[in-house]
Design a protein around this motif. Sequence first.
Motif, mmCIF file in Angstrom:
data_model
loop_
_atom_site.group_PDB
_atom_site.id
_atom_site.type_symbol
_atom_site.label_atom_id
_atom_site.label_comp_id
_atom_site.label_asym_id
_atom_site.label_seq_id
_atom_site.Cartn_x
_atom_site.Cartn_y
_atom_site.Cartn_z
ATOM 1 N N TRP A 101 0.815 -1.216 0.000
ATOM 2 C CA TRP A 101 0.000 0.000 0.000
ATOM 3 C C TRP A 101 0.855 1.275 0.000
ATOM 4 O O TRP A 101 0.376 2.352 0.367
ATOM 5 C CB TRP A 101 -1.016 0.008 1.134
ATOM 6 C CG TRP A 101 -0.483 0.092 2.535
ATOM 7 C CD1 TRP A 101 0.685 0.613 2.985
ATOM 8 C CD2 TRP A 101 -1.186 -0.345 3.703
ATOM 9 N NE1 TRP A 101 0.778 0.538 4.342
ATOM 10 C CE2 TRP A 101 -0.359 -0.052 4.818
ATOM 11 C CE3 TRP A 101 -2.429 -0.937 3.936
ATOM 12 C CZ2 TRP A 101 -0.747 -0.342 6.129
ATOM 13 C CZ3 TRP A 101 -2.797 -1.218 5.232
ATOM 14 C CH2 TRP A 101 -1.965 -0.948 6.310
ATOM 15 N N ARG A 122 -0.231 4.932 -1.551
ATOM 16 C CA ARG A 122 -1.656 4.825 -1.848
ATOM 17 C C ARG A 122 -2.464 5.290 -0.637
ATOM 18 O O ARG A 122 -2.377 4.696 0.443
ATOM 19 C CB ARG A 122 -2.009 3.381 -2.177
ATOM 20 C CG ARG A 122 -3.491 3.162 -2.492
ATOM 21 C CD ARG A 122 -3.756 1.700 -2.768
ATOM 22 N NE ARG A 122 -2.892 1.195 -3.830
ATOM 23 C CZ ARG A 122 -2.819 -0.087 -4.165
ATOM 24 N NH1 ARG A 122 -3.514 -0.983 -3.505
ATOM 25 N NH2 ARG A 122 -2.016 -0.462 -5.137
ATOM 26 N N THR A 167 -8.273 5.427 1.867
ATOM 27 C CA THR A 167 -9.451 6.288 1.896
ATOM 28 C C THR A 167 -10.648 5.673 2.599
ATOM 29 O O THR A 167 -11.590 6.386 2.937
ATOM 30 C CB THR A 167 -9.852 6.652 0.459
ATOM 31 O OG1 THR A 167 -10.045 5.440 -0.293
ATOM 32 C CG2 THR A 167 -8.760 7.473 -0.202
ATOM 33 N N VAL A 171 -10.854 -0.134 1.308
ATOM 34 C CA VAL A 171 -9.565 -0.054 0.627
ATOM 35 C C VAL A 171 -8.494 -0.766 1.452
ATOM 36 O O VAL A 171 -7.646 -1.497 0.912
ATOM 37 C CB VAL A 171 -9.185 1.421 0.389
ATOM 38 C CG1 VAL A 171 -7.744 1.533 -0.097
ATOM 39 C CG2 VAL A 171 -10.142 2.056 -0.617
ATOM 40 N N ASN A 220 -9.083 -4.629 1.214
ATOM 41 C CA ASN A 220 -8.742 -5.177 -0.102
ATOM 42 C C ASN A 220 -7.242 -5.121 -0.362
ATOM 43 O O ASN A 220 -6.675 -6.036 -0.980
ATOM 44 C CB ASN A 220 -9.494 -4.416 -1.192
ATOM 45 C CG ASN A 220 -10.986 -4.667 -1.149
ATOM 46 O OD1 ASN A 220 -11.433 -5.696 -0.652
ATOM 47 N ND2 ASN A 220 -11.770 -3.730 -1.655
ATOM 48 N N THR A 221 -6.587 -4.055 0.087
ATOM 49 C CA THR A 221 -5.147 -3.951 -0.135
ATOM 50 C C THR A 221 -4.391 -5.013 0.661
ATOM 51 O O THR A 221 -3.436 -5.620 0.163
ATOM 52 C CB THR A 221 -4.654 -2.546 0.277
ATOM 53 O OG1 THR A 221 -5.409 -1.567 -0.443
ATOM 54 C CG2 THR A 221 -3.186 -2.380 -0.061
#
Length: 699
Positions: free
Chosen positions: A338, A341, A344, A348, A351-352
């Motif tokens: 990540w 990135r 947010t 997120v 999933n990351t």
Amino acid sequence: MGISDETRVQLTQRFAVLLPHLNERQRRLAMATEARLLGHGGVRLVARTAGASETTVRKGVFELEAGGEPLPEGRARRPGGGRLRAEAVDPDLVTALLRLVEPDERGDPMSPLRWTTKSLRHLAAELSRQGHRVTAPTVGRLLKDSGFSLQGTAKTLEGAQHPDRDAQFRYINEQVKDHQAAGQPVISVDSKKKEQVGILPMAGQEWRPKGDPVKVEDHSFFAGPHVETAVPYGIYDMTANTGWVNVGVDHDTSAFAVASIRRWWQARGSSDYPQATRLLITADAGGSNSYRYRLWKAELAAFAAETGLTVTVCHFPPGTSKWNKIEHRLFSHITMNWRGRPLTSHEVILNTIAATTTTTGLKVETALDPGTYPTGVQVSREQLQALPITAHDRHGKWNYTIASAAGDTPAPQGADERTVARILALRMLADPRLTGMTDTELGALQAQLAPDQEARREQRRYVLRGGRRVATTGRNRSLLSNADETLVTLVYLRQVCPQKVLCDLLGINPVTIGQAIKATRQLLDEQKISITPTVVRYFTRAKDLEAFITQSDPEQVPMEPSRYALTAPALTGMNRKALHALLEELVVPYAAAIEKRRYRHRGGERRPGTRGGVFRQKITDADRILATILYRRRICALETLAELFDVSRSTLWNAINDVLPVLDAHGPAITPAEHRYTTAAELLAPTPAKNPRHHHVVL
């Protein structure tokens, strides 16, 4: 004979193709060769065609005619040309430069650059100030020639190592091999750095279209008044090379750490190891899974009882967390995944993390934990000693085994059970016999203080964060609500019990209780609300207070050797109801007389820093009045009376001298007793008038 136009065109074409690929010397020699072949007028024609100086072409002709040796490969000029280098002109330049960049212990302690970034610009400016005129690029060249390069810090110094460090590493390795050989699960656990959810800057870089970076907030410490947070707690299966990350939204407490392990076991562990009877956990020495935390061990004991597993925990020595497998097998890859990135949303983040893989086959699963894990939970020493924990022979503080509850042994309390017990304890403390108020009066007091409590709570947050509006979730995750803080403060100011009893009843640490009482007491003082204390501090143990509230006859409590035995009618000369009324009548004028005396002694208003607790000494105001009544009754000698109240003779004598004027002015006549006791044991000895099991209590 003139030069033809065709020759001129051919020369132009050759120069256009050839000269751009040659260096300075090669171009000069190429042009000189063409000029020699053309003969008379060739120098001028070649110079005009190539756009060069006739002097340059003529110099090349002279070089060809001189027949010098070819230059070494890579050189365009012969050595010795140009200006002298800066170190040749100034022989002391390199010495002065090295003196600036040497380590501090070998350099000049008075150097202006000792505490300044040693950039090329700063070094050049300081050298010029010292009389060595030099530019920043020259400084860079001199440093490279002297064997220097740009370097960061290297985390290699481990400080003072624990004497059992290497032995603990070997012991952990033995435990891991033993469990893996038996087919038992072995996990490495730790919590990752808490992250704020929002469009915030993240370290690292990621490929994007040129000139189109992701736009984020310019300050990472603020993302709004109610920003969400993410607390990743990881479990790495060392045998299967799989990871499981529980992403919380509250505090990183021991309860959250064990809840993460529990969720891993329910989601993966029980299915991956259906025949497991043991579980080995390797963890750091600090953080939410610290070996010092009682709550960590209590929650693990509840987990072991719930799953039937025998849990063994091995902690790495302090300062060696980088050796924990989860750090470089799981967390490092998540951080790389990540980088650059913004996180947010929780989606997120999940999933990351779940997309993190390695070439060695790492697979990661993750889940969001919306549960609340407030700080301030306390596990008493008695509760810890009751847990089925066995310390290992090898450094028992770091290595211990928690057995699952078996047979008639009660299962240890988990977080949910402790919450229920806390709610029941608060209901018990709201009893009118403890608060001195009806339920309606208590509710009115709580409603009256609620707005000021909320304002004071926000003010405290403001002070703690240094005046900055930092990110918070906006949720009240305290163990005590505003109404609960009012109730606890009321019971404490009534002198029903000390803070230790409240801590044991509620399962909250003394710091949380103390802060709640201090803040609420200030509000009571500001609103001129006075709390009348009880006549005697009855309960010094939590179980006695519970017995008083829960038994069928509320006027009787289990017998305990305490000061309450001194309120017997045979000693005071009056029944307990009359004694209670007398003490309640004298407490207020006595406290006022003492405050007047203290005011005179300190010469004015209360000086800052004075302790504000209601139990500042072993003997309370009501105890002083009771002791004075017994002294007037001549029950026993002053030394015996001091022994009964567990204070020094001088302290008790000063208390009696303070109470006597108030007793003479407001109290009835006190007659001497018929019998005088010689020892404390004789006075407390059970008699037919004293039930050795029960006695009357009035609050």
